[in-house]
Scaffold this motif. Structure first.
Motif, PDB file in Angstrom:
ATOM      1  N   ARG A  41       0.815  -1.212   0.000  1.00 43.97           N
ATOM      2  CA  ARG A  41       0.000   0.000   0.000  1.00 43.97           C
ATOM      3  C   ARG A  41       0.854   1.270   0.000  1.00 43.97           C
ATOM      4  O   ARG A  41       0.527   2.248  -0.667  1.00 43.97           O
ATOM      5  N   GLU A  42       1.972   1.241   0.773  1.00 42.58           N
ATOM      6  CA  GLU A  42       2.846   2.409   0.870  1.00 42.58           C
ATOM      7  C   GLU A  42       4.247   2.130   0.346  1.00 42.58           C
ATOM      8  O   GLU A  42       5.026   3.064   0.144  1.00 42.58           O
ATOM      9  N   ILE A  43       4.589   0.856   0.144  1.00 40.41           N
ATOM     10  CA  ILE A  43       5.910   0.473  -0.346  1.00 40.41           C
ATOM     11  C   ILE A  43       5.809  -0.915  -0.968  1.00 40.41           C
ATOM     12  O   ILE A  43       4.925  -1.706  -0.602  1.00 40.41           O
ATOM     13  N   GLU A  44       6.685  -1.207  -1.907  1.00 41.01           N
ATOM     14  CA  GLU A  44       6.764  -2.550  -2.483  1.00 41.01           C
ATOM     15  C   GLU A  44       8.064  -3.211  -2.030  1.00 41.01           C
ATOM     16  O   GLU A  44       9.105  -2.546  -1.940  1.00 41.01           O
ATOM     17  N   ILE A  45       7.988  -4.514  -1.748  1.00 39.33           N
ATOM     18  CA  ILE A  45       9.160  -5.281  -1.332  1.00 39.33           C
ATOM     19  C   ILE A  45       9.585  -6.189  -2.479  1.00 39.33           C
ATOM     20  O   ILE A  45       8.744  -6.847  -3.106  1.00 39.33           O
ATOM     21  N   ALA A  46      10.888  -6.232  -2.759  1.00 36.52           N
ATOM     22  CA  ALA A  46      11.409  -7.070  -3.846  1.00 36.52           C
ATOM     23  C   ALA A  46      12.538  -7.948  -3.344  1.00 36.52           C
ATOM     24  O   ALA A  46      13.366  -7.516  -2.532  1.00 36.52           O
ATOM     25  N   HIS A  47      12.547  -9.181  -3.834  1.00 34.33           N
ATOM     26  CA  HIS A  47      13.606 -10.123  -3.468  1.00 34.33           C
ATOM     27  C   HIS A  47      14.502 -10.458  -4.661  1.00 34.33           C
ATOM     28  O   HIS A  47      15.638 -10.878  -4.477  1.00 34.33           O
ATOM     29  N   ASP A  48      13.986 -10.290  -5.875  1.00 36.68           N
ATOM     30  CA  ASP A  48      14.761 -10.655  -7.055  1.00 36.68           C
ATOM     31  C   ASP A  48      14.327  -9.800  -8.241  1.00 36.68           C
ATOM     32  O   ASP A  48      13.436  -8.945  -8.135  1.00 36.68           O
ATOM     33  N   ALA A  49      14.957 -10.058  -9.387  1.00 35.62           N
ATOM     34  CA  ALA A  49      14.686  -9.275 -10.584  1.00 35.62           C
ATOM     35  C   ALA A  49      13.242  -9.432 -11.053  1.00 35.62           C
ATOM     36  O   ALA A  49      12.635  -8.473 -11.556  1.00 35.62           O
ATOM     37  N   GLU A  50      12.670 -10.631 -10.892  1.00 38.55           N
ATOM     38  CA  GLU A  50      11.281 -10.846 -11.307  1.00 38.55           C
ATOM     39  C   GLU A  50      10.335  -9.955 -10.506  1.00 38.55           C
ATOM     40  O   GLU A  50       9.381  -9.402 -11.061  1.00 38.55           O
TER      41      GLU A  50
END
Length: 353
Positions: A296-305
């Motif tokens: 909602r306020e931020i996106e979390i990413a673990h990899d390029a996908e």
């Protein structure tokens, strides 16, 4: 209140995040009616790259050595509070000088808490040593959560309190500029951040040559193989940050390994980008969800996908929600009020004694 701060740098933001942190905090603290003297060690690197040589919110002075610091004995002795910051050259000697001289309260302001604690565990006492921590009245920490209990328990700090970084909302705001990049990153090169930057920006850039990326910050080795669609900017001054973020569809937050391990260690870039209404993609660490709501306020990413999935989604609502959260809880005015709350009871106690 008369406050003296001995910090890494106020005059130059080149290669360090301390300057922007001090500028926001002290500008707001001065606006509350307090008098501030900032003492900065004269160093060639910062002297060559000063972008705020004459602040209007405090007195800025320079010293060349511990011996030279004695020119400000009277100011340090009579201040209501004296704060020594992390990464100050000869910081242990500076702290001892302050602790022996100051009649008001003393505090250590750790803008690098997880890094500092890792150094102490290795016996690296470049700017702080275990024996001087209990002699500070306050330990102000960029890291919150369980680390505060650890500082009091393992290092005998009389009082450890969180004082996160913040943002000057008058300087960091949305600007009506063309979008130049799909994903940006602003930060000085760091060995332990680089693998994450490779995974979350360089690899996505290779996989999506139609998208535009940028990395801004000094000290990146010439050996890095940047894809053609990754623009490099050697330095982006604080005055240019709002335009940089506003020109980004999304921006990336990458966290140092020690800070991921400790958790609850938000980078100033999080608050600055959010104040500009720029949607943020971040690596994951404990405590992040207590500052911004994921999805909602931020996106979390673990990899390029993960990165490419977010980049092909909608951004506007995410950025607006993050901006609302920062303006409600993380401006320089909020931090200045917190600092005043931490210092005022201690100042009163010292005066009574």
């Amino acid at each position: 209140m008369k406050l003296v701060i001995l910090g890494l740098s106020l005059s130059s933001s080149w290669g360090n995040g301390h300057a922007t942190t001090y500028r926001a905090l002290l500008g707001a603290f001065a606006a509350r009616g307090h008098e501030i003297l900032f003492l900065e060690r004269e160093l060639p690197w910062y002297a060559e790259h000063r972008d705020l040589p004459c602040p209007d919110f405090c007195r800025l002075a320079y010293y060349r050595s511990i011996e030279d610091l004695t020119r400000w004995r009277q100011e340090i002795a009579t201040a209501d509070a004296v704060i020594v910051g992390s990464y100050v050259p000869d910081g242990v000697a500076v702290s001892r000088f302050v602790q022996e001289l100051a009649q008001g309260i003393t505090a250590f302001y750790d803008i690098d808490t997880p890094v500092t604690l890792a150094k102490l565990e290795r016996g690296d006492f470049a700017y702080l040593s275990p024996d001087i921590i209990p002699r500070f009245d306050l330990y102000l920490s960029f890291t919150g959560g369980p680390t505060l209990d650890r500082i009091e328990r393992d290092f005998a700090a009389p009082a450890a309190r969180a004082l996160f970084c913040s943002v000057d909302a008058t300087a960091y705001r949305p600007l009506d500029v063309p979008k130049r990049w799909d994903l940006s990153y602003l930060g000085t090169y760091s060995d332990d951040r680089q693998p994450t930057l490779e995974r979350l920006l360089i690899e996505p850039a290779r996989l999506a040559p139609e998208l535009r990326f940028v990395v801004a910050g000094p000290q990146y080795p010439a050996s890095i193989d940047w894809p053609d669609n990754v623009e490099r900017i050697d330095h982006c001054s604080p005055a240019e940050h709002a335009a940089f973020y506003s020109a980004s569809r999304f921006t990336l937050n990458v966290t140092r390994a020690d800070m991921i391990a400790a958790g609850w260690s938000p980078s100033v870039r999080l608050f600055e980008a959010a104040a500009c209404g720029t949607p943020i993609i971040s690596d994951a660490w404990p405590g992040l969800s207590e500052l911004f709501v994921p999805g909602r306020e931020i996106e979390i990413a673990h990899d390029a996908e993960d990165i490419l999935r977010v980049l092909h989604g909608r951004a506007e609502a995410l950025g607006q929600a993050a901006r609302r959260q920062v303006l409600a809880a993380h401006t320089a005015e909020h931090r200045a009020a917190e600092l005043e709350t931490y210092l005022t009871p201690n100042v009163a106690a010292v005066a009574a004694a």
